[in-house]
Structure formats: C-alpha cells, structure tokens
Design an enzyme around this catalytic site. Structure first.
Site, PDB file in Angstrom:
ATOM      1  CG  HIS A   1      36.020  34.555  22.864  1.00 59.38           C
ATOM      2  ND1 HIS A   1      35.134  35.338  22.182  1.00 59.38           N
ATOM      3  CD2 HIS A   1      36.419  35.286  23.926  1.00 59.38           C
ATOM      4  CE1 HIS A   1      34.996  36.489  22.801  1.00 59.38           C
ATOM      5  NE2 HIS A   1      35.766  36.482  23.866  1.00 59.38           N
TER       6      HIS A   1
ATOM      7  CB  SER B   1      37.700  39.190  23.642  1.00 57.94           C
ATOM      8  OG  SER B   1      38.512  39.905  24.484  1.00 57.94           O
TER       9      SER B   1
ATOM     10  CG  ASP C   1      48.055  36.072  37.607  1.00 55.96           C
ATOM     11  OD1 ASP C   1      48.919  36.964  37.503  1.00 55.96           O
ATOM     12  OD2 ASP C   1      46.901  36.203  37.160  1.00 55.96           O
TER      13      ASP C   1
ATOM     14  CD  GLU D   1      32.825  34.019  19.524  1.00 58.28           C
ATOM     15  OE1 GLU D   1      31.895  34.683  19.070  1.00 58.28           O
ATOM     16  OE2 GLU D   1      33.940  34.525  19.800  1.00 58.28           O
TER      17      GLU D   1
HETATM   18  P1  NAI Z   1      42.335  40.443  33.888  1.00 56.01           P
HETATM   19  O1  NAI Z   1      43.099  41.701  33.775  1.00 56.01           O
HETATM   20  O2  NAI Z   1      41.232  40.345  34.867  1.00 56.01           O
HETATM   21  O3  NAI Z   1      43.322  39.221  34.185  1.00 56.01           O
HETATM   22  C1  NAI Z   1      44.525  39.016  33.513  1.00 56.01           C
HETATM   23  C2  NAI Z   1      45.464  38.293  34.488  1.00 56.01           C
HETATM   24  O4  NAI Z   1      46.582  37.828  33.764  1.00 56.01           O
HETATM   25  C3  NAI Z   1      45.970  39.186  35.605  1.00 56.01           C
HETATM   26  O5  NAI Z   1      45.714  38.592  36.850  1.00 56.01           O
HETATM   27  C4  NAI Z   1      47.457  39.254  35.325  1.00 56.01           C
HETATM   28  O6  NAI Z   1      48.260  39.324  36.509  1.00 56.01           O
HETATM   29  C5  NAI Z   1      47.712  37.964  34.593  1.00 56.01           C
HETATM   30  N1  NAI Z   1      48.903  37.987  33.758  1.00 56.01           N
HETATM   31  C6  NAI Z   1      49.306  38.934  32.887  1.00 56.01           C
HETATM   32  N2  NAI Z   1      50.449  38.572  32.310  1.00 56.01           N
HETATM   33  C7  NAI Z   1      50.780  37.369  32.819  1.00 56.01           C
HETATM   34  C8  NAI Z   1      51.875  36.472  32.608  1.00 56.01           C
HETATM   35  N3  NAI Z   1      52.823  36.749  31.745  1.00 56.01           N
HETATM   36  N4  NAI Z   1      51.906  35.329  33.307  1.00 56.01           N
HETATM   37  C9  NAI Z   1      50.928  35.032  34.185  1.00 56.01           C
HETATM   38  N5  NAI Z   1      49.890  35.841  34.415  1.00 56.01           N
HETATM   39  C10 NAI Z   1      49.807  36.990  33.739  1.00 56.01           C
HETATM   40  O7  NAI Z   1      41.833  40.143  32.407  1.00 56.01           O
HETATM   41  P2  NAI Z   1      40.559  39.310  31.920  1.00 56.01           P
HETATM   42  O8  NAI Z   1      39.388  40.221  31.818  1.00 56.01           O
HETATM   43  O9  NAI Z   1      40.447  38.067  32.702  1.00 56.01           O
HETATM   44  O10 NAI Z   1      40.978  38.954  30.425  1.00 56.01           O
HETATM   45  C11 NAI Z   1      41.912  37.953  30.141  1.00 56.01           C
HETATM   46  C12 NAI Z   1      41.797  37.578  28.681  1.00 56.01           C
HETATM   47  O11 NAI Z   1      40.467  37.128  28.435  1.00 56.01           O
HETATM   48  C13 NAI Z   1      42.018  38.707  27.703  1.00 56.01           C
HETATM   49  O12 NAI Z   1      42.624  38.179  26.556  1.00 56.01           O
HETATM   50  C14 NAI Z   1      40.613  39.191  27.398  1.00 56.01           C
HETATM   51  O13 NAI Z   1      40.511  39.818  26.142  1.00 56.01           O
HETATM   52  C15 NAI Z   1      39.873  37.891  27.402  1.00 56.01           C
HETATM   53  N6  NAI Z   1      38.436  37.981  27.661  1.00 56.01           N
HETATM   54  C16 NAI Z   1      37.926  38.831  28.594  1.00 56.01           C
HETATM   55  C17 NAI Z   1      36.569  38.891  28.834  1.00 56.01           C
HETATM   56  C18 NAI Z   1      36.004  39.798  29.880  1.00 56.01           C
HETATM   57  O14 NAI Z   1      34.784  39.976  29.922  1.00 56.01           O
HETATM   58  N7  NAI Z   1      36.799  40.363  30.751  1.00 56.01           N
HETATM   59  C19 NAI Z   1      35.623  38.036  28.082  1.00 56.01           C
HETATM   60  C20 NAI Z   1      36.276  37.112  27.182  1.00 56.01           C
HETATM   61  C21 NAI Z   1      37.626  37.127  26.973  1.00 56.01           C
END
Ligand code: NAI
Length: 687
Positions: free
Chosen positions: A440, A419, A337, A452
């Site tokens: 997914h 997603s 991260d 998925e």
């Molecule tokens: P989140 O906001 O909790 O985590 C995203 C993380 O990525 C953050 O810690 C951020 O610092 C890091 N990040 C951003 N840009 C970065 C980079 N260039 N290099 C390294 N780290 C980076 O988001 P979340 O909820 O975990 O979602 C992540 C992905 O998963 C998205 O594409 C979302 O659509 C997908 N998703 C989310 C679900 C949910 O229920 N929250 C369910 C299924 C998929």
C-alpha cells in the site's frame, strides 16, 4: 614509513614527514564520530602538538564516504544538559586541538561528510574532495532538533560566510561538489579518488593562505549589520517552523547574532545551546523518529525472491506513479491499462519525474528505456512481481487476478495497492493465495516514504519478506501490517477527518479547523487533506472502514452533497475549498470562540486519532506501538516533533488522555469512548 594502528584510526607517517590519519571504524560500512573515535583521535593529536609533523591529512578508509556524522545513539544516553555539555565540550576540544596544530592540515574527502564529519573537516586548514555526484557535504543536525556542536556553527560562518552557512544549517540540506567549491567548503575538487592523496600533499607542501569568507559576508557578520540580517533569517524560519515546536533553527540564529562567529565565547555558547536542545522534547522525539526510520530500513533484509521485472496493472494516479518510481529505482517495468491513451499521461508524468530526479540526460534516457507501455500484458509472464492498482472494487480486482495468475511465474508475487479491501477476499479465488501481499503506497508516491506491507491470513511469510525487501529497494519505508479494515494509516485518519466534518457541521469555520491542526504541527489541516485525497475517496474509504469495523456509519452528508455536485476536492478544482494553482483559497481563520476554543478542537481531532491507534495496537494490526507511530508519521506527516501519536499520548500521560477522552465521550458522543487497549500504551518502547 612509520605505522601505528589502533581501534578506529590508522596513523602513518610517510617519507616526507606527513602524517596520514585514516578512519576505518570497525564492523560498520560508514564512519561515525562516536566518543570513542574522538577520544582515540585526541590521543593521536596530543603528541603532534608537541612535535608537529610537516603536515597532517585526515581521510576515510570506507568506500561509502568520509564521516556520516555523530553517533546518534549516543544522544539517547544524554539525560540532562550537563552531560550533554560534557559530551559536546569534549568533542570541541579535540577539534580545537586539530585546528591549533602548528602544521598544515587537510581533510581528504570522498562521498559524504555530514554533521560532525564536516565539522571535523572544517577544523582542518584545507579540504580537498572527489568532486563526483556522490559528494555530499552537510550539517543536517536541525533535522534532529539540535544544531552543530563541534564548532560547526562558528567555523561554517567563518569559512563560507553567514548566508551560505545559515542556508546549510537552517535547512539541513547538503551541498554538492560545485557549490561546495564555490562557497569555500572545499578548496579543491579532484576527478577521482586516485588523485585525492596527491591533491592533499600539494596543499601541505605549498601552504597557500587558507580560505576565508568573502568580504561582503564578513561585513554581514559585523556587529552593525547583524541585527538586520538576523531579522530576515528569523522571518525565513518563522515562515516554516514555530519556535516552540522547533527551537533549534532559532537557537542557531541567536548564537550567530550574539557572537558573530567570533572568539571562544562563540564555541562555548554553541556547546551550552546544544546541551540545552538535547533536553527538549522536540529533539528527543526527532531523534526517536530518526531511529524509527533506521528500524524500518533494517526490516528490508534479504529477499527470498530476486525482483528485476515489475509489471504494473492500472496506469492511474497510483499505478502510473508506482511504475515510474520503480523504473527510477532501476527496475524494468511494464505498465498495463485498458488502452494506450490511459497509459500515456502516466508516461508523461514519469518523464517529468526522471528529469527532475536524475538530471543527467543519459540516466534519464536509461529510466525511460526501462519503463514501457504494455497494453497486452506481455510483461506478465516475465515479471517477478505484478502490482495491481486498478479500481477499488473487489469483483473487478478478483476477475483481473483470475486472468493474471495463470500467466504469472509461479514464484512471482502478486501485490495489490488496495487502500481498503481486505486481502482474504481478494485471495479467495487464487491458486497460490500465499503469493498475494498488499503493497500500500501513499499519494503522491514520489514524496511519501511509507509503504504498508499487508499480509493476509494466507500470505506466505516469505512473500511478505520479499515485498518488504522490494520496498527497501524502492527506497521506501516498509511497515508490516495485518490485513484489517483501512490497515493502519487510513484507519486512523478516517476518524480524524470525520471529526473535522462533525466540527464543521457545528458551524466552526473550515479555515479555523485547519489552523488548529497546523498549529498542533500537522502538515496540513483535515479539511484541506480531505480535498487533497479527493472527497469521493474520503467518503468511500470512510464508509468501507466503518462498515467493516461494524461501527455506525459517520454522518457525511456535507461531504456527499459536495461529491454529488462534482466537487471532488483539489482534482476537480473545488471541494471544501476552491483550488487555484494547486493551492486552496482559504479565508483568514477567525479567532476561536471561547466556549469551543482551540484546545477543545485539537483534542477532538487528535485524540480521536490517537484512540484509533490504540485500537490498532490492541488488535495487533501492527506489531508494536513504535511501528504504529512510525507508520502514522511517515504515512501522514503527523507532527514528527511530537514523536508520533502514541508517544504524544505518553508525553501527556496516558491516564490524563483517557480521562479527557471520557470527558469528550460524555459531551460529544460515544466515538470518544477510550479504547480498551489503553493499558498497552504504557509498555516500554523499544527505541
Ligand atoms: P485511478 O482511477 O486513477 O486508476 C485506476 C486505473 O486502473 C485506471 O486508469 C483504469 O483504466 C485502470 N483499470 C481498471 N481496470 C483495469 C483492468 N481490468 N485492467 C487494466 N487496467 C484497469 O485509481 P487510483 O487512485 O490510481 O487507485 C488505484 C488503486 O490504488 C485503488 O485500489 C486505490 O484504492 C488505491 N490507492 C489509491 C490512492 C489514492 O490516493 N488515489 C492511495 C493509495 C492506494
């Protein structure tokens, strides 16, 4: 030694006059108790009835375990209660014969003894088992909408007592070694398989009195006390499942309450009861769900890419948990991260997961060792798969890929957890677009079984296959899916959530909307679900999916007002509901008004979702209707006893669902217009 080998059973008589019956069902890694296996066993037992040996030991030749249960595929051939009764009664007679043999009998168990397998062991006078962490004894029939049928509802109570027996049978959860010994399911545990034969022989030679349930348990099963215990058991079950949705647990309590696990009537009652349950829609659907699960498991196959090292980018809600789960399942994982501070919470959560799931300190330490924070991305060139789980923005993901891809092994997979973003634009700038797949996962990763597996227009089929095999290694259920807005699960959930918003805007109380959905059998109502998913996420994904499908944007003003006020749902402590200790504080749901009664509400919520499933089927987002049902059940918890959204529509009758949708369309709006794909739903199902 005198040998006799037939199809599935091997019979040997040793120098002491002890008969060893070993089950080794051909062409399968696990023994199941099919009718064929039972008939063969019957043939071996009959002569022993006339001239009993010194003792009899029943064992398994399979490495995997003793017997995994009945052959579930045979259940699908049961057309009516009478044929179900014949199947069950026949099995009962074989085990009765085993129990009645005039010699000591021992089940020598290793690994699992489940369902019919445990029932067979319970018909023996003694049970000895290898007490390692693979030992698993259980009666999971309730999960298929039935109950034990080969005397299990009777013998478990006699041997373990009503409370432990009911706990096992009503929850379907298996018990492990120590507990099995404590409640008398086994008489002796040995340290390894090498000691099993000697332990079995010892029981035959010593002939100790067989185990019976302790006195207190026998008192609880007496006619006077039974009604009181019955009430408690019914209340426990009612708190979890309704009788009209899940009749089997109630049937088990009823059987015990009528017969007290005594006499031939108890066995006859069991057979009649299960024969009836076989014919219920609940059981047919739960069996169907079980077979669907098997079908998804079989999709795994062999991977064209051997995956050992997993690199995850993004240590947020999803990435952190995906990394933890991968390490738990034995992969070497590096987690990247933007700063260490952003990875630390994920490592903490991972530690909790390892403790909970692995317990053994050495195993926990091993998993911790396998998962490392990696801010500089040192793991990228070593990884066999890189999973991206960063912010849901196309440009942000694309620019990350531009930096990642040149550093990755040419054979490595690039997987995105997006997603809602289609794969084609994500692949646009890649040198090896064929290696990009969608993986997914669903939230929470540790609990949700579905993944998925998304393939875009340019995805190499070998990459999709490797991703599918990887999902199985993670012990998840893969559903192959075309890159399409919202894929399958989010796509069909969105109209359901939006319909709940429409209904709320009409003034129907939120708690009532949730209640009708839960009454239908959903694990939680749509309003609560929106709060759990996060209102910002629900609003963003809803908009993206609607836009990409070229549909009018839904009116989400109420949702946006809450998001603007910082009320994002469970994660911020308030959304539609106020959340305390992870639970929504709901006012009691008032009774539904007549004009807009629950039937109308539930049809609006569910049929709009079902209609979207039909659109996905027509567009070929997922290959066939069964896979759509599987995805929606394992990705959302859609009422399993209804067999999935399309099975539900078929059971209501496609024509009548279409008419109902037309009615709703004229009354509530064109969003209910029946999809043109409905004729596809009537096609035959594979499972
Ligand atoms: P989140 O906001 O909790 O985590 C995203 C993380 O990525 C953050 O810690 C951020 O610092 C890091 N990040 C951003 N840009 C970065 C980079 N260039 N290099 C390294 N780290 C980076 O988001 P979340 O909820 O975990 O979602 C992540 C992905 O998963 C998205 O594409 C979302 O659509 C997908 N998703 C989310 C679900 C949910 O229920 N929250 C369910 C299924 C998929």
């Amino acid at each position: 030694m005198n040998n006799n080998t037939g199809g599935s059973w091997k019979s040997e008589t040793d120098a002491d006059g002890i008969v060893w019956l070993t089950l080794d069902k051909p062409d399968t890694s696990a023994n199941v108790l099919s009718s064929g296996v039972l008939i063969e066993l019957d043939g071996l037992l009959r002569p022993l009835q006339q001239s009993p040996p010194r003792g009899l030991v029943v064992a398994s030749a399979k490495k995997s375990g003793f017997i995994a249960g009945a052959d579930i595929k045979e259940f699908t051939g049961i057309t009516d209660a009478e044929s179900g009764y014949r199947l069950i009664h026949g099995g009962q007679q074989v085990l009765d014969r085993l129990e009645a043999l005039n010699c000591p009998t021992v089940a020598a168990i290793h690994g699992f003894a489940l369902g019919g397998g445990l029932e067979l062991a319970l018909a023996c006078r003694y049970r000895v088992a290898v007490g390692d962490d693979r030992l698993s004894l259980g009666l999971p029939e309730v999960l298929l909408g039935i109950h034990p049928g080969f005397g299990g509802t009777v013998r478990t109570v006699r041997i373990a007592g009503v409370r432990p027996a009911m706990e096992m049978m009503l929850t379907g959860k298996p018990v492990r070694a120590e507990k099995a010994l404590r409640i008398g399911l086994v008489d002796k545990l040995v340290a390894d398989a090498g000691q099993l034969q000697a332990a079995a022989r010892d029981f035959i030679l010593r002939r100790p009195p067989p185990h019976r349930a302790p006195l207190i348990e026998r008192v609880l099963s007496s006619g006077v006390v039974r009604p009181f215990i019955r009430r408690t058991l019914v209340a426990q079950v009612a708190a979890k499942a309704r009788r009209e949705h899940y009749p089997a647990p109630y049937a088990m309590i009823d059987l015990w309450s009528r017969f007290g696990a005594r006499g031939p009537e108890a066995f006859e009652g069991e057979a009649r009861s299960i024969a009836h349950l076989f014919t219920t829609e609940t059981s047919r659907n739960l069996v169907r769900v079980f077979l669907l699960q098997d079908r998804l498991k079989a999709l795994g196959g062999k991977s064209p890419v051997e995956i050992k090292h997993v690199h995850v980018v993004g240590a947020g809600v999803m990435g952190g948990d995906i990394a933890a789960w991968s390490a738990l399942r034995g992969f070497t994982v590096t987690l990247q991260d933007q700063s260490l501070a952003l990875v630390e919470p994920a490592l903490r959560r991972a530690g909790e997961l390892f403790e909970k799931r692995l317990r053994d300190p050495a195993k926990v330490a091993g998993a911790r060792e396998r998962l490392r924070a990696d801010i500089d991305g040192a793991g990228v060139p070593l990884a066999d798969i890189v999973i991206e789980a960063i912010f849901e923005k196309l440009e942000v993901k694309q620019s990350l890929y531009a930096r990642l891809e040149p550093r990755m092994k040419p054979t490595a997979l690039l997987a995105t957890n997006t997603s809602s973003i289609m794969l084609e634009p994500l692949a646009a700038g890649l040198a090896r677009p064929g290696q990009l797949v969608g993986l997914h996962f669903f939230n929470p990763v540790a609990q949700m079984q579905l993944i998925e597996i998304v393939h875009g227009a340019g995805t190499d089929p070998a990459a999709a296959q490797a991703a599918t095999a990887f999902a199985r290694k993670l012990d998840k259920l893969p559903v192959p899916c075309k890159s399409a807005p919202g894929f399958i699960v989010n796509r069909v959930l969105m109209p359901y959530l939006h319909e709940a918003m429409f209904i709320a805007q009409e003034g129907v109380p939120l708690a009532l909307i949730d209640k009708v959905a839960v009454d239908f059998g959903m694990p939680m109502g749509p309003i609560e679900l929106a709060d759990v998913v996060g209102l910002n996420v629900a609003s963003d994904v809803g908009e993206i999916v609607a836009r990409e499908l070229g549909r009018p944007a839904p009116d989400l003003s109420r949702l946006r007002e809450l998001v603007a006020a910082g009320k994002l749902g469970r994660k911020s402590g308030e959304g539609f509901y106020v959340w305390k200790d992870g639970k929504p504080q709901k006012p009691a749901a008032p009774p539904a008004r007549k004009a807009n009664g629950p039937a109308d509400l539930i049809d609006r919520l569910i049929l709009v979702l079902v209609n979207e499933c039909v659109a996905c089927l027509r567009e070929g987002v997922v290959e066939d209707p069964d896979l759509i049902d599987a995805a929606v059940i394992f990705g959302t918890g859609f009422a399993p006893f209804r067999g999935g959204p399309l099975a539900y529509a078929r059971s209501r009758g496609v024509a009548s669902v279409v008419t109902r949708l037309e009615e709703l369309a004229s009354r509530c709006g064109p969003r209910f217009q029946p999809d043109s794909g409905w004729p596809l739903v009537t096609t035959d199902v594979k499972t």
